[in-house]
Design a protein around this motif. Structure first.
Motif, PDB file in Angstrom:
ATOM      1  N   VAL A 144       7.031  10.234  -6.811  1.00 55.53           N
ATOM      2  CA  VAL A 144       6.486   9.825  -5.517  1.00 55.53           C
ATOM      3  C   VAL A 144       7.503   9.917  -4.391  1.00 55.53           C
ATOM      4  O   VAL A 144       7.127  10.004  -3.235  1.00 55.53           O
ATOM      5  CB  VAL A 144       5.885   8.409  -5.574  1.00 55.53           C
TER       6      VAL A 144
ATOM      7  N   ILE B 148      -0.129  14.160   2.169  1.00 59.16           N
ATOM      8  CA  ILE B 148       0.721  14.010   0.991  1.00 59.16           C
ATOM      9  C   ILE B 148      -0.206  14.261  -0.194  1.00 59.16           C
ATOM     10  O   ILE B 148      -1.092  13.458  -0.479  1.00 59.16           O
ATOM     11  CB  ILE B 148       1.329  12.606   0.884  1.00 59.16           C
TER      12      ILE B 148
ATOM     13  N   PHE C 259       1.330   7.121  -0.388  1.00 61.76           N
ATOM     14  CA  PHE C 259       0.392   7.223   0.724  1.00 61.76           C
ATOM     15  C   PHE C 259      -0.499   8.455   0.614  1.00 61.76           C
ATOM     16  O   PHE C 259      -1.097   8.889   1.596  1.00 61.76           O
ATOM     17  CB  PHE C 259       1.150   7.249   2.056  1.00 61.76           C
ATOM     18  N   THR C 260      -0.585   9.008  -0.582  1.00 65.19           N
ATOM     19  CA  THR C 260      -1.485  10.138  -0.758  1.00 65.19           C
ATOM     20  C   THR C 260      -2.919   9.692  -0.485  1.00 65.19           C
ATOM     21  O   THR C 260      -3.289   8.551  -0.753  1.00 65.19           O
ATOM     22  CB  THR C 260      -1.358  10.706  -2.189  1.00 65.19           C
TER      23      THR C 260
ATOM     24  N   GLN D 240      -0.534  14.234  -3.791  1.00 66.11           N
ATOM     25  CA  GLN D 240       0.172  13.732  -4.968  1.00 66.11           C
ATOM     26  C   GLN D 240      -0.363  14.404  -6.222  1.00 66.11           C
ATOM     27  O   GLN D 240      -0.980  13.763  -7.067  1.00 66.11           O
ATOM     28  CB  GLN D 240       0.016  12.207  -5.052  1.00 66.11           C
TER      29      GLN D 240
ATOM     30  N   HIS E 199       9.941   6.824   5.052  1.00 73.85           N
ATOM     31  CA  HIS E 199       8.921   7.343   4.136  1.00 73.85           C
ATOM     32  C   HIS E 199       7.508   7.067   4.658  1.00 73.85           C
ATOM     33  O   HIS E 199       6.594   7.825   4.389  1.00 73.85           O
ATOM     34  CB  HIS E 199       9.138   6.781   2.739  1.00 73.85           C
TER      35      HIS E 199
ATOM     36  N   HIS F  14       6.795   7.200   7.854  1.00 69.10           N
ATOM     37  CA  HIS F  14       6.606   8.301   8.800  1.00 69.10           C
ATOM     38  C   HIS F  14       6.388   9.618   8.066  1.00 69.10           C
ATOM     39  O   HIS F  14       5.531  10.414   8.437  1.00 69.10           O
ATOM     40  CB  HIS F  14       7.821   8.450   9.730  1.00 69.10           C
ATOM     41  N   TYR F  15       7.167   9.834   7.011  1.00 66.53           N
ATOM     42  CA  TYR F  15       7.073  11.110   6.285  1.00 66.53           C
ATOM     43  C   TYR F  15       5.684  11.294   5.682  1.00 66.53           C
ATOM     44  O   TYR F  15       5.245  12.412   5.445  1.00 66.53           O
ATOM     45  CB  TYR F  15       8.140  11.163   5.188  1.00 66.53           C
ATOM     46  N   ALA F  16       5.008  10.180   5.459  1.00 66.73           N
ATOM     47  CA  ALA F  16       3.639  10.247   4.941  1.00 66.73           C
ATOM     48  C   ALA F  16       2.634  10.563   6.039  1.00 66.73           C
ATOM     49  O   ALA F  16       1.452  10.725   5.760  1.00 66.73           O
ATOM     50  CB  ALA F  16       3.260   8.937   4.255  1.00 66.73           C
ATOM     51  N   GLY F  17       3.113  10.623   7.289  1.00 68.88           N
ATOM     52  CA  GLY F  17       2.224  10.972   8.392  1.00 68.88           C
ATOM     53  C   GLY F  17       1.630   9.793   9.123  1.00 68.88           C
ATOM     54  O   GLY F  17       0.723   9.951   9.937  1.00 68.88           O
ATOM     55  N   PHE F  18       2.139   8.601   8.831  1.00 67.67           N
ATOM     56  CA  PHE F  18       1.572   7.401   9.436  1.00 67.67           C
ATOM     57  C   PHE F  18       2.462   6.832  10.535  1.00 67.67           C
ATOM     58  O   PHE F  18       3.671   7.063  10.561  1.00 67.67           O
ATOM     59  CB  PHE F  18       1.366   6.326   8.359  1.00 67.67           C
TER      60      PHE F  18
ATOM     61  N   TYR G  52      -1.926  16.365   8.329  1.00 70.80           N
ATOM     62  CA  TYR G  52      -0.631  16.168   7.682  1.00 70.80           C
ATOM     63  C   TYR G  52      -0.925  15.363   6.435  1.00 70.80           C
ATOM     64  O   TYR G  52      -1.439  14.250   6.530  1.00 70.80           O
ATOM     65  CB  TYR G  52       0.270  15.399   8.652  1.00 70.80           C
TER      66      TYR G  52
ATOM     67  N   HIS H 126       7.778   4.839  -1.641  1.00 81.61           N
ATOM     68  CA  HIS H 126       8.241   5.983  -0.851  1.00 81.61           C
ATOM     69  C   HIS H 126       7.027   6.557  -0.130  1.00 81.61           C
ATOM     70  O   HIS H 126       6.192   5.781   0.331  1.00 81.61           O
ATOM     71  CB  HIS H 126       8.949   6.989  -1.761  1.00 81.61           C
ATOM     72  N   HIS H 127       6.914   7.854  -0.021  1.00 81.60           N
ATOM     73  CA  HIS H 127       5.782   8.388   0.723  1.00 81.60           C
ATOM     74  C   HIS H 127       4.658   8.857  -0.180  1.00 81.60           C
ATOM     75  O   HIS H 127       3.512   8.958   0.252  1.00 81.60           O
ATOM     76  CB  HIS H 127       6.229   9.536   1.646  1.00 81.60           C
ATOM     77  N   GLY H 128       4.971   9.138  -1.435  1.00 81.63           N
ATOM     78  CA  GLY H 128       3.936   9.641  -2.338  1.00 81.63           C
ATOM     79  C   GLY H 128       2.794   8.670  -2.544  1.00 81.63           C
ATOM     80  O   GLY H 128       1.655   9.068  -2.810  1.00 81.63           O
TER      81      GLY H 128
END
Lengths: 259, 263
Positions: A199, A192, B137-138, A194, B171, B173-177, A190, B133-135
């Motif tokens: 973001v 992200i 956490f890339t 970027q 966010h 969680h949305y990042a997968g963490f 899973y 936010h979640h970005g």
């Protein structure tokens, strides 16, 4: 094989795809028999490459009248005999059952009934869930109903670490609820990515194992603890060549000590 | 120990504060729900002084002043004036400047910019808080070395303690963490405010939605405990999308926060 669905639309494509998977070291495939062949034909193609199908597929929505279940279990048993396996997979809970807890209970009855028939035929019946089964109904969830209202001897589950995450759980924790109820899991990451966009709105994406944010040490510990025997690589969407993605997952699993 | 606060992120009510009249009516409702304060941007149709007065008249506070990161240093005195008007010492920034989010070098540059802004505000006794936010956490994966580096790692490790963060549990969680673990890993003593919003599936839906605090699939007790452990004292209810009446959802969130925080 859902991962490579666009590369197996004809028998010729399937042959080429199996060849590529063989080179990546894949030995088992999870596949629904394509319309252009049958169990015998598929088995022949697999055996030529030293590969095997790990299960048959028997959807509940094919059971429309009296006797259908028994007939389809017989068909699944025959296919399992051809493939040399003893596992039968089924489909996700249809939308008509997902509206309330009672719907989940009714579907649990169906799964348990089919699972009992499979068990009597010497087969293991497996339900592969996604994220929407984690819908909450007061103090319980859809997945809790499916687990608690099916007999552990009749119905197994195939967890997917991506969908456990998408459901809002931490997979290294939520896998534990399948102790004694699962022997295979789907693995994909899973991520992200970027690459562009602001973001707060960049979407999540599916990725090869090891290229995302999932807690693989925790996942593998939990999987080992609950008795997972096989890690099935899947990637519903690939942002680059699908075989490159599969190869990346294979490499990552090797580095993690799997296979 | 700092008093625990419950606030509303007014983005949740963005459609209900389009002019002065609707804003005041919305503030009435927020106060009526029992929230302590709001997290808001300054609308163009009301002066800061009037807005502060309207909040005070309803027993509400504004928990921070919002600013684009790149304007913080140049507008430091203006932000200080706004902080004084609202009686607050936190400037909130969010979003990464263009060109900084696509590479490890970009994240380093972003960390430097945050630090410079924070140091400038610190001279006036004002705290800088970045809302992620979640970005962020890339994960930057190097197939040659096998090294994976998370963008948030770069930012947190390359800023000092006067750069605060405002995590958003959805966010994360949305990042997968894992939410609780991520709060403890990245934000211990670095976060005093947190966005709280739920996530899950409604019966019959195949796609998930944001939900009020207390609903959905998150482990609320675990998340709240983690937030308190890292030093959070302001719990900001937010809901990016409300499928029904947002005031009803915020009322549910308030009741949930009361139960979770025990106050």
């Amino acid at each position: 094989m859902y991962t490579v669905r666009d590369s197996m639309k004809t028998e010729e494509q399937l042959i080429g795809t199996l060849g590529k998977l063989e080179k990546l070291g894949i030995e088992n495939v999870q596949i629904s028999i394509p319309a252009y062949t049958d169990a015998d034909g598929l088995e022949k193609l697999l055996r030529q490459r030293g590969m095997s199908a790990d299960s048959a597929y028997m959807p509940t929505d094919s059971m429309k009248g009296p006797g259908d279940s028994e007939r389809l279990v017989e068909k699944a048993k025959r296919e399992c005999g051809i493939f040399g396996c003893d596992v039968v997979r089924t489909n996700s809970i249809p939308a008509e059952y997902r509206k309330n807890a009672d719907g989940y209970r009714r579907y649990a009855e169906i799964l348990d009934r089919e699972g009992k028939l499979c068990r009597a035929a010497g087969l293991k019946y497996v339900y592969h869930f996604h994220a929407f089964e984690f819908v909450t109904f007061g103090e319980t969830r859809g997945i809790d109903i499916l687990l608690s209202e099916t007999d552990a001897a009749n119905v197994y589950f195939q967890p997917d670490v991506f969908w456990l995450t998408n459901a809002g759980t931490e997979p290294s924790v939520s896998l534990m609820m399948f102790r004694g109820r699962a022997f295979w899991i789907h693995v994909k990451d899973y991520a992200i990515k970027q690459l562009e966009g602001v973001v707060e709105s960049v979407p999540y994406c599916l990725a090869p194992v090891g290229e995302g944010n999932l807690n693989w040490p925790g996942i593998l510990r939990a999987a080992s603890e609950i008795g997972i025997e096989r890690y099935v690589i899947e990637q519903d969407q690939c942002d680059r060549d699908v075989f490159d993605c599969i190869g990346a997952s294979v490499d990552s699993l090797h580095k993690m000590g799997i296979y | 120990m700092k008093k625990l606060m419950k606030s509303v992120q007014m983005y949740t009510l963005r459609d209900y504060m389009t002019d002065r009249e609707s804003l005041l009516e919305t503030l009435n409702k927020v106060a009526g729900l029992g929230y302590d304060g709001v997290q808001t941007q300054l609308p163009a149709f009301i002066s800061p002084e009037e807005y502060a007065a309207e909040l005070a008249a309803r027993g509400l506070y504004a928990d921070s002043i919002s600013s684009p990161l790149l304007e913080v240093i140049g507008n430091r005195d203006g932000l200080a004036r706004l902080c004084s008007i609202f009686g607050i010492d936190v400037v909130r920034v969010n979003g990464m400047p263009e060109g900084t989010s696509n590479s490890k070098e970009g994240f380093m540059s972003f960390a430097e910019q945050l630090q410079q802004a924070a140091d400038s505000l610190s001279q006036l006794g004002i705290r800088l808080m970045y809302h992620n936010h979640h970005g962020e956490f890339t994960m930057f994966c190097d197939p040659k070395t096998g090294e994976n580096v998370c963008g948030m790692d770069i930012v947190v490790k390359n800023t000092r303690s006067n750069v605060l963060f405002q995590p958003d549990i959805h966010h994360i969680h949305y990042a997968g963490f894992d939410i609780a673990e991520t709060l403890k890993k990245y934000f211990d003593r670095r976060a005093v405010y947190i966005h709280m919003q739920g996530y899950g599936f409604r019966p019959g839906d195949s796609e998930p939605y944001t939900m009020p605090v207390g609903l959905g699939t998150y482990d609320w007790k675990e998340v709240t405990r983690a937030a308190l452990d890292i030093g959070v004292y302001n719990f900001v209810a937010e809901q990016d999308w409300c499928l029904g009446d947002p005031f009803t959802d915020l009322a549910f969130s308030k009741r949930s926060l009361d139960l979770l925080l025990g106050c």
